[in-house]
Motif scaffolding. Sequence first.
Motif, PDB file in Angstrom:
ATOM      1  N   VAL A   1     -26.437 -34.035  44.196  1.00  0.00           N
ATOM      2  CA  VAL A   1     -26.410 -35.011  45.367  1.00  0.00           C
ATOM      3  C   VAL A   1     -24.852 -35.336  45.753  1.00  0.00           C
ATOM      4  CG1 VAL A   1     -27.381 -36.974  46.506  1.00  0.00           C
ATOM      5  CG2 VAL A   1     -28.487 -35.960  44.528  1.00  0.00           C
ATOM      6  N   LEU A   2     -24.841 -35.268  47.082  1.00  0.00           N
ATOM      7  CA  LEU A   2     -23.521 -35.788  47.687  1.00  0.00           C
ATOM      8  C   LEU A   2     -23.958 -37.023  48.528  1.00  0.00           C
ATOM      9  CD1 LEU A   2     -21.242 -32.576  48.501  1.00  0.00           C
ATOM     10  CD2 LEU A   2     -20.760 -34.446  46.814  1.00  0.00           C
ATOM     11  N   VAL A   3     -23.342 -38.026  48.330  1.00  0.00           N
ATOM     12  CA  VAL A   3     -23.582 -39.361  49.348  1.00  0.00           C
ATOM     13  C   VAL A   3     -22.401 -39.520  50.090  1.00  0.00           C
ATOM     14  CG1 VAL A   3     -24.527 -41.764  49.457  1.00  0.00           C
ATOM     15  CG2 VAL A   3     -25.028 -40.189  47.645  1.00  0.00           C
ATOM     16  N   LEU A   4     -22.487 -39.778  51.442  1.00  0.00           N
ATOM     17  CA  LEU A   4     -21.631 -40.473  52.498  1.00  0.00           C
ATOM     18  C   LEU A   4     -21.830 -41.686  52.607  1.00  0.00           C
ATOM     19  CD1 LEU A   4     -22.037 -37.304  54.702  1.00  0.00           C
ATOM     20  CD2 LEU A   4     -19.753 -37.847  53.979  1.00  0.00           C
ATOM     21  N   PRO A   5     -21.090 -42.748  52.133  1.00  0.00           N
ATOM     22  CA  PRO A   5     -21.301 -44.154  52.375  1.00  0.00           C
ATOM     23  C   PRO A   5     -21.210 -44.604  53.970  1.00  0.00           C
ATOM     24  CG  PRO A   5     -20.039 -43.847  50.496  1.00  0.00           C
ATOM     25  CD  PRO A   5     -20.058 -42.524  51.262  1.00  0.00           C
ATOM     26  N   GLY A   6     -21.287 -45.867  54.010  1.00  0.00           N
ATOM     27  CA  GLY A   6     -21.165 -46.274  55.296  1.00  0.00           C
ATOM     28  C   GLY A   6     -19.764 -46.164  55.650  1.00  0.00           C
ATOM     29  N   ASN A   7     -19.344 -45.728  57.164  1.00  0.00           N
ATOM     30  CA  ASN A   7     -18.227 -45.558  57.663  1.00  0.00           C
ATOM     31  C   ASN A   7     -18.141 -45.918  59.251  1.00  0.00           C
ATOM     32  OD1 ASN A   7     -15.636 -44.059  58.497  1.00  0.00           O
ATOM     33  ND2 ASN A   7     -15.797 -42.575  56.774  1.00  0.00           N
ATOM     34  N   LEU A   8     -17.464 -46.925  59.314  1.00  0.00           N
ATOM     35  CA  LEU A   8     -17.335 -47.320  60.928  1.00  0.00           C
ATOM     36  C   LEU A   8     -16.566 -46.754  61.653  1.00  0.00           C
ATOM     37  CD1 LEU A   8     -18.124 -51.109  61.041  1.00  0.00           C
ATOM     38  CD2 LEU A   8     -19.452 -49.198  62.208  1.00  0.00           C
TER      39      LEU A   8
ATOM     40  N   ALA B   1     -25.731 -25.195  51.370  1.00  0.00           N
ATOM     41  CA  ALA B   1     -26.275 -24.120  51.233  1.00  0.00           C
ATOM     42  C   ALA B   1     -26.460 -23.791  49.646  1.00  0.00           C
ATOM     43  CB  ALA B   1     -25.174 -23.099  51.856  1.00  0.00           C
ATOM     44  N   ARG B   2     -25.765 -24.336  48.899  1.00  0.00           N
ATOM     45  CA  ARG B   2     -25.970 -24.104  47.412  1.00  0.00           C
ATOM     46  C   ARG B   2     -26.760 -24.866  46.677  1.00  0.00           C
ATOM     47  NH1 ARG B   2     -19.820 -24.842  45.299  1.00  0.00           N
ATOM     48  NH2 ARG B   2     -20.959 -25.153  43.105  1.00  0.00           N
ATOM     49  N   GLY B   3     -27.601 -25.720  47.591  1.00  0.00           N
ATOM     50  CA  GLY B   3     -28.816 -26.358  47.054  1.00  0.00           C
ATOM     51  C   GLY B   3     -28.432 -27.892  46.718  1.00  0.00           C
ATOM     52  N   VAL B   4     -27.360 -28.346  47.230  1.00  0.00           N
ATOM     53  CA  VAL B   4     -26.960 -30.004  47.028  1.00  0.00           C
ATOM     54  C   VAL B   4     -27.498 -30.626  47.846  1.00  0.00           C
ATOM     55  CG1 VAL B   4     -25.021 -31.541  46.832  1.00  0.00           C
ATOM     56  CG2 VAL B   4     -24.697 -29.118  45.955  1.00  0.00           C
ATOM     57  N   VAL B   5     -28.142 -31.638  47.670  1.00  0.00           N
ATOM     58  CA  VAL B   5     -28.685 -32.843  48.529  1.00  0.00           C
ATOM     59  C   VAL B   5     -27.472 -33.323  49.218  1.00  0.00           C
ATOM     60  CG1 VAL B   5     -30.353 -34.630  48.751  1.00  0.00           C
ATOM     61  CG2 VAL B   5     -30.987 -32.795  47.454  1.00  0.00           C
ATOM     62  N   ILE B   6     -27.615 -33.542  50.481  1.00  0.00           N
ATOM     63  CA  ILE B   6     -26.738 -34.468  51.356  1.00  0.00           C
ATOM     64  C   ILE B   6     -27.459 -35.612  51.860  1.00  0.00           C
ATOM     65  CG2 ILE B   6     -24.810 -34.466  52.909  1.00  0.00           C
ATOM     66  CD1 ILE B   6     -24.641 -32.289  50.942  1.00  0.00           C
ATOM     67  N   ALA B   7     -26.764 -36.793  51.378  1.00  0.00           N
ATOM     68  CA  ALA B   7     -27.125 -38.209  51.858  1.00  0.00           C
ATOM     69  C   ALA B   7     -26.118 -38.845  52.724  1.00  0.00           C
ATOM     70  CB  ALA B   7     -27.839 -38.841  50.807  1.00  0.00           C
ATOM     71  N   ALA B   8     -26.431 -39.706  53.589  1.00  0.00           N
ATOM     72  CA  ALA B   8     -25.621 -40.352  54.220  1.00  0.00           C
ATOM     73  C   ALA B   8     -26.074 -41.885  54.612  1.00  0.00           C
ATOM     74  CB  ALA B   8     -25.120 -39.739  55.613  1.00  0.00           C
ATOM     75  N   VAL B   9     -25.101 -42.919  54.684  1.00  0.00           N
ATOM     76  CA  VAL B   9     -25.582 -44.230  55.240  1.00  0.00           C
ATOM     77  C   VAL B   9     -24.809 -44.559  56.409  1.00  0.00           C
ATOM     78  CG1 VAL B   9     -25.794 -46.681  54.262  1.00  0.00           C
ATOM     79  CG2 VAL B   9     -25.916 -44.576  52.622  1.00  0.00           C
ATOM     80  N   CYS B  10     -25.645 -45.295  57.342  1.00  0.00           N
ATOM     81  CA  CYS B  10     -24.978 -45.980  58.408  1.00  0.00           C
ATOM     82  C   CYS B  10     -24.005 -45.185  59.119  1.00  0.00           C
ATOM     83  CB  CYS B  10     -24.229 -47.436  58.061  1.00  0.00           C
ATOM     84  SG  CYS B  10     -23.765 -48.397  59.197  1.00  0.00           S
ATOM     85  N   GLY B  11     -22.833 -45.712  59.284  1.00  0.00           N
ATOM     86  CA  GLY B  11     -21.691 -44.717  60.024  1.00  0.00           C
ATOM     87  C   GLY B  11     -21.620 -43.358  59.368  1.00  0.00           C
ATOM     88  N   GLY B  12     -21.917 -43.277  58.141  1.00  0.00           N
ATOM     89  CA  GLY B  12     -21.580 -41.950  57.506  1.00  0.00           C
ATOM     90  C   GLY B  12     -22.521 -40.822  57.823  1.00  0.00           C
ATOM     91  N   VAL B  13     -23.630 -41.301  58.752  1.00  0.00           N
ATOM     92  CA  VAL B  13     -24.841 -40.399  59.135  1.00  0.00           C
ATOM     93  C   VAL B  13     -24.142 -39.752  60.451  1.00  0.00           C
ATOM     94  CG1 VAL B  13     -26.937 -40.268  60.345  1.00  0.00           C
ATOM     95  CG2 VAL B  13     -26.729 -41.950  58.331  1.00  0.00           C
TER      96      VAL B  13
END
Length: 389
Positions: A128-135, A156-168
């Motif tokens: 998994v890769l997570v993008l935290p909040g980012n205003l 594309a390699r199958g890693v789940v991508i997740a994001a929070v708040c401004g990271g979306v």
Amino acid sequence: MNGETLGGYMPLMRRWLFSVDQIVFGEMKRMLDRRSQQRLIQTKRPVKTVSASRSHIEIGIVRDAGTSATGLHGLAELFTYAGEMAGRRHGQGALPAVRITQWQREPGQSSVTCTYDSGAGDDHDLAVLVLPGNLQATLDASKDEVLIAWLRAMHARGVVIAAVCGGVFILARTGLLTGRQATTHWALRDQFSREFPDVLVETDHMVIDYGDVLTAGGVLAWADLGLRLVERLLGPRVMMDTARYMNIDPPGREQRFYSDFDPMLKHGDSAIVRAQEWLAGQRERVISVAELAAHACMEPRTFLRRFTKATGMKPLEYQQRLRISRARELLEFTRSSIGDIAAAIGYEDVESFRRQFRRFTGLTPSDYRRRFAPGADESYSPLAASMTP
């Protein structure tokens, strides 16, 4: 909420984030350093756990200059606790160890590299890769092409991508959300919709999980997202153990629990603005379109058309939202009974009031009071309440 209204929120949000980050950053960083020195609108897809045949579960956190320190270190701590809870429940080695890495494109570099690793070795196998909040990402529409290309390649390699708040916003710039629903902070809804018209924004929900991509709304929604990922990777029991240990709600909260009605006023129709201002002082009763039109010196049909165009909703729904907003205030700051509050805002049928309140807030009036009224119920447990059928 239009751009000018959002502009009023941004300085407040940035000051609040700065103060929270300053308090949390130092302690969380020290805790992480000590540990390193010592060595998910949810889809109907089933929760998947990771086999113990895998030596570790690598969770990567993506950062840049605008990343929230609270989200960055909060996620790292949550995943660390989850790994410890898994070891206690199942025994060390029964489940893969949790390996936490941080990834960043340093200024002047043409690639994204690992800048922190709780494990050992150069071989990475990200789950998994997570993008935290980012205003900052919401204020700068330019793309970091290197980071965007890297995220696409990881997906594309199958890693789940997740994001929070401004990271979306960063995740949306990859194109991975096109044609899908996504959530972000409710105050960013209009801005997000303008920048990404091909994404179906839905900010009532705290987490929307498509399996390969997840989005979370709210500055502190990293906790909800983190627990959703723990449930997937380590199972529901470990997720519940982690939630209890951190004294936070398990997944199930929604942003509409917290967002109040913020009517659009800067739409350019001064006659409708005057009607809205008058309505704001009439929240205790139902006002007909004919009465509203008379107050605005218009024919009813003309008023209805202009009101709907200016506010995005019909007068009845607009008034319901105003009355529910008043009910929130009465639940928070008075000890009036539910029946008395319903009557005070013009509902003759208390059951109808309960249904409308839940429709707009996602909570019953009693649950709302327990959550948000100061000292309403000292024995109230958010965790227990969220598990009540």
